[in-house]
Each structure stands twice: as C-alpha cells, then as structure tokens.
Motif scaffolding. Sequence first.
Motif, PDB file in Angstrom:
ATOM      1  N   ILE A  92      -0.297  -5.749   6.073  1.00 16.70           N
ATOM      2  CA  ILE A  92      -0.039  -4.455   5.207  1.00 16.70           C
ATOM      3  C   ILE A  92       1.302  -3.699   5.337  1.00 16.70           C
ATOM      4  O   ILE A  92       1.841  -3.916   6.214  1.00 16.70           O
ATOM      5  N   ALA A  93       1.943  -3.671   4.102  1.00 20.97           N
ATOM      6  CA  ALA A  93       3.255  -3.067   4.051  1.00 20.97           C
ATOM      7  C   ALA A  93       3.053  -1.581   3.427  1.00 20.97           C
ATOM      8  O   ALA A  93       2.652  -1.382   2.371  1.00 20.97           O
ATOM      9  N   VAL A  94       3.065  -0.642   4.329  1.00 24.49           N
ATOM     10  CA  VAL A  94       2.748   0.929   4.064  1.00 24.49           C
ATOM     11  C   VAL A  94       4.297   1.330   3.301  1.00 24.49           C
ATOM     12  O   VAL A  94       5.339   1.308   4.107  1.00 24.49           O
ATOM     13  N   MET A  95       4.107   1.894   2.221  1.00 23.08           N
ATOM     14  CA  MET A  95       5.397   2.229   1.314  1.00 23.08           C
ATOM     15  C   MET A  95       5.368   3.694   0.990  1.00 23.08           C
ATOM     16  O   MET A  95       4.464   4.485   1.082  1.00 23.08           O
ATOM     17  N   ASP A  96       6.648   4.077   0.789  1.00 24.32           N
ATOM     18  CA  ASP A  96       6.875   5.613   0.517  1.00 24.32           C
ATOM     19  C   ASP A  96       8.380   5.605   0.186  1.00 24.32           C
ATOM     20  O   ASP A  96       9.254   5.174   0.914  1.00 24.32           O
ATOM     21  N   ASP A  97       8.447   6.275  -1.196  1.00 25.43           N
ATOM     22  CA  ASP A  97       9.835   6.772  -1.677  1.00 25.43           C
ATOM     23  C   ASP A  97      10.853   5.343  -1.796  1.00 25.43           C
ATOM     24  O   ASP A  97      11.821   5.387  -1.304  1.00 25.43           O
ATOM     25  N   THR A 146      -1.379 -17.893  -1.734  1.00 27.43           N
ATOM     26  CA  THR A 146      -0.784 -16.947  -1.393  1.00 27.43           C
ATOM     27  C   THR A 146      -1.261 -15.532  -2.117  1.00 27.43           C
ATOM     28  O   THR A 146      -0.824 -15.536  -3.576  1.00 27.43           O
ATOM     29  N   PHE A 147      -1.885 -14.635  -1.746  1.00 32.26           N
ATOM     30  CA  PHE A 147      -2.303 -13.278  -2.595  1.00 32.26           C
ATOM     31  C   PHE A 147      -1.475 -12.282  -2.138  1.00 32.26           C
ATOM     32  O   PHE A 147      -0.996 -12.098  -1.135  1.00 32.26           O
ATOM     33  N   VAL A 148      -0.702 -11.656  -3.067  1.00 31.40           N
ATOM     34  CA  VAL A 148      -0.258 -10.389  -2.857  1.00 31.40           C
ATOM     35  C   VAL A 148      -0.931  -8.972  -3.739  1.00 31.40           C
ATOM     36  O   VAL A 148      -0.828  -9.296  -4.888  1.00 31.40           O
ATOM     37  N   ILE A 149      -1.500  -8.108  -3.304  1.00 35.85           N
ATOM     38  CA  ILE A 149      -2.001  -7.090  -3.764  1.00 35.85           C
ATOM     39  C   ILE A 149      -1.420  -5.789  -3.621  1.00 35.85           C
ATOM     40  O   ILE A 149      -0.882  -5.544  -2.647  1.00 35.85           O
ATOM     41  N   VAL A 150      -1.361  -5.058  -5.066  1.00 39.17           N
ATOM     42  CA  VAL A 150      -1.064  -3.664  -5.068  1.00 39.17           C
ATOM     43  C   VAL A 150      -2.279  -2.775  -4.959  1.00 39.17           C
ATOM     44  O   VAL A 150      -3.163  -2.966  -5.866  1.00 39.17           O
ATOM     45  N   THR A 151      -2.214  -1.888  -4.037  1.00 44.33           N
ATOM     46  CA  THR A 151      -3.492  -0.914  -4.099  1.00 44.33           C
ATOM     47  C   THR A 151      -3.026   0.373  -3.524  1.00 44.33           C
ATOM     48  O   THR A 151      -1.904   0.438  -2.831  1.00 44.33           O
ATOM     49  N   HIS A 152      -3.575   1.474  -3.886  1.00 41.79           N
ATOM     50  CA  HIS A 152      -3.314   2.681  -3.182  1.00 41.79           C
ATOM     51  C   HIS A 152      -4.584   3.149  -2.399  1.00 41.79           C
ATOM     52  O   HIS A 152      -4.596   4.003  -1.780  1.00 41.79           O
ATOM     53  N   ASP A 153      -5.698   2.037  -2.388  1.00 49.16           N
ATOM     54  CA  ASP A 153      -6.933   2.374  -1.742  1.00 49.16           C
ATOM     55  C   ASP A 153      -6.696   1.924  -0.237  1.00 49.16           C
ATOM     56  O   ASP A 153      -6.663   0.719   0.112  1.00 49.16           O
ATOM     57  N   LEU A 213       0.849  -1.219  -0.234  1.00 50.97           N
ATOM     58  CA  LEU A 213       0.089  -0.078  -0.066  1.00 50.97           C
ATOM     59  C   LEU A 213       0.902   1.243   0.217  1.00 50.97           C
ATOM     60  O   LEU A 213       1.826   1.435   0.596  1.00 50.97           O
ATOM     61  N   GLY A 214       0.457   2.071  -0.743  1.00 57.25           N
ATOM     62  CA  GLY A 214       1.268   3.306  -0.751  1.00 57.25           C
ATOM     63  C   GLY A 214       0.699   4.468  -1.956  1.00 57.25           C
ATOM     64  O   GLY A 214       0.013   3.944  -2.687  1.00 57.25           O
ATOM     65  N   PRO A 215       1.162   5.489  -2.071  1.00 56.29           N
ATOM     66  CA  PRO A 215       0.718   6.588  -3.081  1.00 56.29           C
ATOM     67  C   PRO A 215       1.544   6.237  -4.260  1.00 56.29           C
ATOM     68  O   PRO A 215       2.317   5.283  -4.430  1.00 56.29           O
ATOM     69  N   SER A 216       1.016   6.587  -5.417  1.00 58.40           N
ATOM     70  CA  SER A 216       1.667   6.502  -6.964  1.00 58.40           C
ATOM     71  C   SER A 216       3.176   6.885  -6.732  1.00 58.40           C
ATOM     72  O   SER A 216       3.567   7.947  -6.183  1.00 58.40           O
ATOM     73  N   GLY A 217       3.918   6.130  -7.276  1.00 56.55           N
ATOM     74  CA  GLY A 217       5.281   6.297  -7.384  1.00 56.55           C
ATOM     75  C   GLY A 217       6.095   5.747  -6.286  1.00 56.55           C
ATOM     76  O   GLY A 217       7.174   6.108  -6.068  1.00 56.55           O
ATOM     77  N   CYS A 218       5.473   5.330  -5.247  1.00 59.13           N
ATOM     78  CA  CYS A 218       6.197   4.609  -3.976  1.00 59.13           C
ATOM     79  C   CYS A 218       6.978   3.504  -4.222  1.00 59.13           C
ATOM     80  O   CYS A 218       7.743   3.160  -3.329  1.00 59.13           O
TER      81      CYS A 218
END
Length: 379
Positions: free
Chosen positions: A222-227, A204-211, A53-58
Amino acid sequence: MNQSAEKTVFAPWHDPDETPLIAFSNVTKRFGDFTAIDSISLDIYRREFFALLGPSGCGKTTLMRMLGGFETPTSGTITIDGQDMAGVPPNKRAVNMMFQSYALFPHLSVWDNIAFGLRRDRLPKEQVAARVEEMIKLVRLDKFARRKPHQISGGQRQRVALARSLAKAPKLLLLDEPLGALDKKLRQDTQFELMDIQEKTGTTFVIVTHDQEEAMTVASRIAVMDDGRLIQVDTPDRIYETPNSVYVADFIGDVNLIEGNASPRGDGKTLLHWAEGQPPLVAECPHAPETQARCTFAIRPEKVSISKDRPSDRTNVIQGRIEDIAYLGSLSVYSVLLANGTRVKAQTANNRRLSRRELTWEDDVWLSWTETAGIVLDK
C-alpha cells in the motif's frame, strides 16, 4: 520433495535483482499553481496487487491517470516494462483501466461487452470466442452470457467490466474505486474474488481507493498518500503495526494517540511522560530520541486489555472510568476516560455468547498493555 518446505513469500521489492514493471522517477504534476503530485518516486513489480490509498484530493487518481496516459507529468519520468511512457497515448500502452461506473454498453450482451475490445483489434472470430469464453469462466458468469447489463446485478456488472478489462491480457490493470458502487457485504465478497482473479491471471493490478479496509484486504503493498506525496509505502501488516507517522497510524484503522515527552530508557525502549503524577508509558520507538522530545504514543484498541482489577504483570497500567460501550457483535469497544481527560479505547472479542457483563458504564477499570504493544512516533 520436502512436504514441510515453506511457501515462497511474494516480496519482489526485497530482491535487488528484480526489475520493477512500473517506475515513477521524480514525477511532479501541476495544474496551474496547484501541485497535485509532488516529486514522487515509486516502483511497482510484476504480479503485484498495489493499492494507492488516501483521502479525496490526495493525488492518487492523478497518479493513476498519468500511468494510464490520460494525464502528462509536468516533470519526471514514468516507465512501464522499461519503456519511457512520454508521448505514448493510452491506446498504445499495455495497460487497461476499469472505471468505477463500469462503462458497459447497455445494448450489448455480457458476451459481446467482453468481446468488444478484441473485435476492435480485428482478431479472428475463433480467437475472440475462445478468449471470451475463458474470461466468462474466470469471472463465473457462464449462465449470464446472453443477458444485457440491466438484467444482472451490480456485482455481476462489476465482474463483466473486469472480464472485459482483462480480455486483452494487459500487463497492467488500473482499477479506479472499482467497488465503490457495491454494498458492504457484496464489496467484501468481491474483494476476495478480485484477489483470486489477480492471482490466476498474474496481471499486475493497481487499485485506487479511499477505503482502508479494502486496501488492507487486497493489496500486496500500500502507498499511503497525502497532499500529493507518498507518506509510507509498505505491506499492509507493516503499515498497520509499524506506521512511520501519526498521519498513517490515524488514517489506517482505529488507534489511540497519547501525546507526551519521550526520552530513552537505555535498553532500546522509550519512556513517554504523558501526565503529571502518572508513571511514564514504556514503548518501542523506531527513531528513538537521544534527548527529551515531544512525541505521540500510538496503540491499537485490540492491544489494550481492560479489567476491574489492577494487573500485576504489566509495566503499562493506567486507571480510568468507562464512558461508553459499543457492542459490534463479534467484539465490544470500551471508551475509557482517564483522570487527565484523555480517552482511550479498549477492544475485546465477544467469544462467548453473552457479552462481558461484569464491565458496564461508569465502572472504574484498569487498562494495560505490554511494552511492545504500542509505538512512539516522532512525527
């Protein structure tokens, strides 16, 4: 058998004897001078529904693409089920990827779309038929098996893509913003369907989302990502209730943030001096400062009580004036302006048919919360 025995909690990440299915070890990915992934180490376990999980470009999509074999790490290692993935092409990995566009073949029926990968593997006809029927029942598309993609709804197309991805029984399914094309109501319904299918198949599911709401609903962790970095990896409830930074608190859900100077009270609680002439706020702090330090107090709107009369049973009590009210059906959100210009939101459940009419615009009100309702963050 003891009928009152508690259901076993799924938490393999707490078991030192559990071997992760996926292991990222000091993985870095650079595109020229740009670092998309910055030395990430992360373990994901069997049967997990894991969210990036994270914003666009993270960097979340880059991390997923490396897992699928579509990108190669600049440094570090990725292992799946104990095997180093270096040099292993996407089609040789026990991994399948479901794209946001679904990528269905328009000229093939639902049945033939699901069968496509199995036929390419030259499986016997009977085996293909049995597996496709199993998948069609799993995603509840029995009545639509002979229709083409343009003859079914967006939600049904999403389920066809999911069935096709699961048909080859991958150890790992990667989902890249899989519900982005669906409207809000259908997206919410489909989230529960995804969880049900994941639990039934054990994949095992790995989902990419910004929601954030989507990640909080479906994920075991959840892995919260940034930069290109992991900021916090934890269960949804801990990410929400005990964020490790202002960034995570602010990114997940709605939150009130009040800056001030924090100092220990001496009983495990922290005092936050936030405004001249106002009593300090009392809260818990995971990394309590030994001396005075600049910190931020975070509290969720639903944990803030609002009333016309000053409550006598709470330590944290502040006064303000209602500046705005948002009526959201099941709840109302009050934006309250404090004397020093700070705005604090309080949320109340509308559990009666008529909303709380005793509170309206420009009313002077008291906000209050318990000593354990908020958290002081030092970063």
